[in-house]
Design a protein around this motif. Sequence first.
Motif, PDB file in Angstrom:
ATOM      1  N   GLY A   1       0.798  -1.221   0.000  1.00 18.87           N
ATOM      2  CA  GLY A   1       0.000   0.000   0.000  1.00 18.87           C
ATOM      3  C   GLY A   1       0.830   1.269   0.000  1.00 18.87           C
ATOM      4  N   THR A   2       0.107   2.359  -0.173  1.00 14.43           N
ATOM      5  CA  THR A   2       0.687   3.693  -0.102  1.00 14.43           C
ATOM      6  C   THR A   2       0.126   4.359   1.141  1.00 14.43           C
ATOM      7  OG1 THR A   2       0.889   3.811  -2.499  1.00 14.43           O
ATOM      8  CG2 THR A   2       0.933   5.903  -1.315  1.00 14.43           C
ATOM      9  N   TYR A   3       1.010   4.983   1.916  1.00 16.76           N
ATOM     10  CA  TYR A   3       0.633   5.545   3.215  1.00 16.76           C
ATOM     11  C   TYR A   3       1.147   6.970   3.363  1.00 16.76           C
ATOM     12  CZ  TYR A   3       0.107   0.610   4.449  1.00 16.76           C
ATOM     13  OH  TYR A   3      -0.255  -0.707   4.483  1.00 16.76           O
ATOM     14  N   PHE A   4       0.364   7.775   4.069  1.00 16.45           N
ATOM     15  CA  PHE A   4       0.769   9.109   4.495  1.00 16.45           C
ATOM     16  C   PHE A   4       1.146   9.004   5.971  1.00 16.45           C
ATOM     17  CE2 PHE A   4      -0.532  12.840   6.940  1.00 16.45           C
ATOM     18  CZ  PHE A   4       0.242  13.826   6.353  1.00 16.45           C
ATOM     19  N   PHE A   5       2.261   9.653   6.354  1.00 15.44           N
ATOM     20  CA  PHE A   5       2.726   9.618   7.739  1.00 15.44           C
ATOM     21  C   PHE A   5       3.001  11.017   8.267  1.00 15.44           C
ATOM     22  CE2 PHE A   5       4.364   5.786   5.679  1.00 15.44           C
ATOM     23  CZ  PHE A   5       3.851   4.796   6.502  1.00 15.44           C
ATOM     24  N   THR A   6       2.780  11.186   9.557  1.00 17.71           N
ATOM     25  CA  THR A   6       3.269  12.338  10.302  1.00 17.71           C
ATOM     26  C   THR A   6       4.073  11.778  11.457  1.00 17.71           C
ATOM     27  OG1 THR A   6       1.334  13.682   9.749  1.00 17.71           O
ATOM     28  CG2 THR A   6       2.642  14.366  11.671  1.00 17.71           C
ATOM     29  N   VAL A   7       5.313  12.248  11.584  1.00 17.01           N
ATOM     30  CA  VAL A   7       6.222  11.792  12.634  1.00 17.01           C
ATOM     31  C   VAL A   7       6.738  13.034  13.350  1.00 17.01           C
ATOM     32  CG1 VAL A   7       8.292  10.451  13.148  1.00 17.01           C
ATOM     33  CG2 VAL A   7       6.848   9.813  11.197  1.00 17.01           C
ATOM     34  N   ASN A   8       6.573  13.071  14.664  1.00 19.45           N
ATOM     35  CA  ASN A   8       6.906  14.252  15.458  1.00 19.45           C
ATOM     36  C   ASN A   8       8.060  14.010  16.420  1.00 19.45           C
ATOM     37  OD1 ASN A   8       4.659  15.940  14.621  1.00 19.45           O
ATOM     38  ND2 ASN A   8       3.364  14.544  15.793  1.00 19.45           N
ATOM     39  N   LEU A   9       8.794  15.083  16.674  1.00 19.20           N
ATOM     40  CA  LEU A   9       9.749  15.062  17.771  1.00 19.20           C
ATOM     41  C   LEU A   9       8.968  15.087  19.080  1.00 19.20           C
ATOM     42  CD1 LEU A   9      12.437  17.635  16.597  1.00 19.20           C
ATOM     43  CD2 LEU A   9      12.559  15.138  16.518  1.00 19.20           C
ATOM     44  N   LEU A  10       9.564  14.572  20.130  1.00 14.45           N
ATOM     45  CA  LEU A  10       8.914  14.559  21.433  1.00 14.45           C
ATOM     46  C   LEU A  10       8.682  15.983  21.937  1.00 14.45           C
ATOM     47  CD1 LEU A  10       7.866  12.920  23.830  1.00 14.45           C
ATOM     48  CD2 LEU A  10      10.199  12.919  24.736  1.00 14.45           C
ATOM     49  N   GLU A  11       9.717  16.797  21.889  1.00 16.14           N
ATOM     50  CA  GLU A  11       9.621  18.211  22.291  1.00 16.14           C
ATOM     51  C   GLU A  11       9.576  19.035  21.012  1.00 16.14           C
ATOM     52  OE1 GLU A  11       9.278  19.188  25.414  1.00 16.14           O
ATOM     53  OE2 GLU A  11       9.527  17.151  26.183  1.00 16.14           O
ATOM     54  N   ARG A  12       8.379  19.468  20.631  1.00 17.13           N
ATOM     55  CA  ARG A  12       8.236  20.116  19.331  1.00 17.13           C
ATOM     56  C   ARG A  12       8.614  21.588  19.326  1.00 17.13           C
ATOM     57  NH1 ARG A  12       3.167  18.584  15.924  1.00 17.13           N
ATOM     58  NH2 ARG A  12       4.266  20.021  14.578  1.00 17.13           N
ATOM     59  N   TYR A  13       8.288  22.329  20.348  1.00 15.13           N
ATOM     60  CA  TYR A  13       8.460  23.787  20.275  1.00 15.13           C
ATOM     61  C   TYR A  13       9.397  24.282  21.346  1.00 15.13           C
ATOM     62  CZ  TYR A  13       4.180  23.049  17.655  1.00 15.13           C
ATOM     63  OH  TYR A  13       3.242  22.584  16.776  1.00 15.13           O
ATOM     64  N   PRO A  14      10.337  25.147  21.117  1.00 18.79           N
ATOM     65  CA  PRO A  14      10.970  25.343  19.806  1.00 18.79           C
ATOM     66  C   PRO A  14      12.028  24.264  19.607  1.00 18.79           C
ATOM     67  CG  PRO A  14      11.958  26.834  21.385  1.00 18.79           C
ATOM     68  CD  PRO A  14      10.927  26.019  22.132  1.00 18.79           C
ATOM     69  N   ASN A  15      12.131  23.773  18.442  1.00 13.14           N
ATOM     70  CA  ASN A  15      13.081  22.709  18.172  1.00 13.14           C
ATOM     71  C   ASN A  15      13.378  22.671  16.681  1.00 13.14           C
ATOM     72  OD1 ASN A  15      14.671  20.436  18.304  1.00 13.14           O
ATOM     73  ND2 ASN A  15      13.284  19.337  19.657  1.00 13.14           N
ATOM     74  N   ASP A  16      14.632  22.732  16.312  1.00 16.41           N
ATOM     75  CA  ASP A  16      15.020  22.675  14.901  1.00 16.41           C
ATOM     76  C   ASP A  16      15.883  21.444  14.620  1.00 16.41           C
ATOM     77  OD1 ASP A  16      17.400  23.334  16.118  1.00 16.41           O
ATOM     78  OD2 ASP A  16      17.919  24.907  14.689  1.00 16.41           O
ATOM     79  N   LEU A  17      15.744  20.451  15.459  1.00 18.50           N
ATOM     80  CA  LEU A  17      16.621  19.277  15.410  1.00 18.50           C
ATOM     81  C   LEU A  17      16.643  18.595  14.041  1.00 18.50           C
ATOM     82  CD1 LEU A  17      18.395  17.619  17.444  1.00 18.50           C
ATOM     83  CD2 LEU A  17      16.468  16.042  17.542  1.00 18.50           C
ATOM     84  N   LEU A  18      15.502  18.439  13.419  1.00 13.72           N
ATOM     85  CA  LEU A  18      15.461  17.692  12.166  1.00 13.72           C
ATOM     86  C   LEU A  18      16.161  18.420  11.022  1.00 13.72           C
ATOM     87  CD1 LEU A  18      11.873  16.173  12.317  1.00 13.72           C
ATOM     88  CD2 LEU A  18      14.057  15.100  12.908  1.00 13.72           C
ATOM     89  N   VAL A  19      15.969  19.715  10.909  1.00 14.22           N
ATOM     90  CA  VAL A  19      16.656  20.438   9.826  1.00 14.22           C
ATOM     91  C   VAL A  19      18.120  20.688  10.170  1.00 14.22           C
ATOM     92  CG1 VAL A  19      14.560  21.410   8.822  1.00 14.22           C
ATOM     93  CG2 VAL A  19      15.779  22.691  10.579  1.00 14.22           C
ATOM     94  N   ARG A  20      18.425  20.830  11.451  1.00 11.73           N
ATOM     95  CA  ARG A  20      19.823  21.008  11.871  1.00 11.73           C
ATOM     96  C   ARG A  20      20.630  19.742  11.579  1.00 11.73           C
ATOM     97  NH1 ARG A  20      21.063  20.729  17.481  1.00 11.73           N
ATOM     98  NH2 ARG A  20      18.869  21.256  17.775  1.00 11.73           N
TER      99      ARG A  20
END
Length: 178
Positions: free
Chosen positions: A12-31
């Motif tokens: 199948g084809t799936y859409f996902f949303t995956v979040n950091l535990l501490e979202r705000y403020p946090n730039d971990l994924l782009v950093r």
Amino acid sequence: MPDYRRVRVPGGTYFFTVNLLERYPNDLLVRHIDVLRESVRRVRRRYPFHIDAWVVLPDHLHAIWTLPEGDADYANRWRTIKQHFSRAIASTEYRSEVRRRRGERGIWQRRFWEHAIRDDRDFASHCDYVHINPVKHGHAERARDWPFSTFARFVEAGIYTTDWASDPDASVRSGEPM
């Protein structure tokens, strides 16, 4: 606690949303975008899947994947991506006592959101959602300005124009409403 059941459609084809535990403020994924990319590459080599669309924001990401025929194990893929990423970066985050006892990092939310794509219209609307997300969250003025997405691939394929969604009053997808 409710009995949560994931929808599993082999191939199948799936859409996902995956979040950091501490979202705000946090730039971990782009950093640490290169670490995330390498984590995904490693997992794809071992457990193949096709990336249909993707956007990485500072504190969460959205993706659309298609799994190989007969395969519905997206949960293992996400677990492994999260593990590779977590092991590759320095441990500076706060960890609750529960997470420390379990030997867990405090980077990712344990769960993620998934949605099985039903048809072409559902696929198109989720692709639009993925690519407009940086604009929605104020990270870019136009979808084309955000470097951490598959938007350029969609432009190259003729699915979007470079000014897609630049004018909120204009149609956003080859004449179709978002």
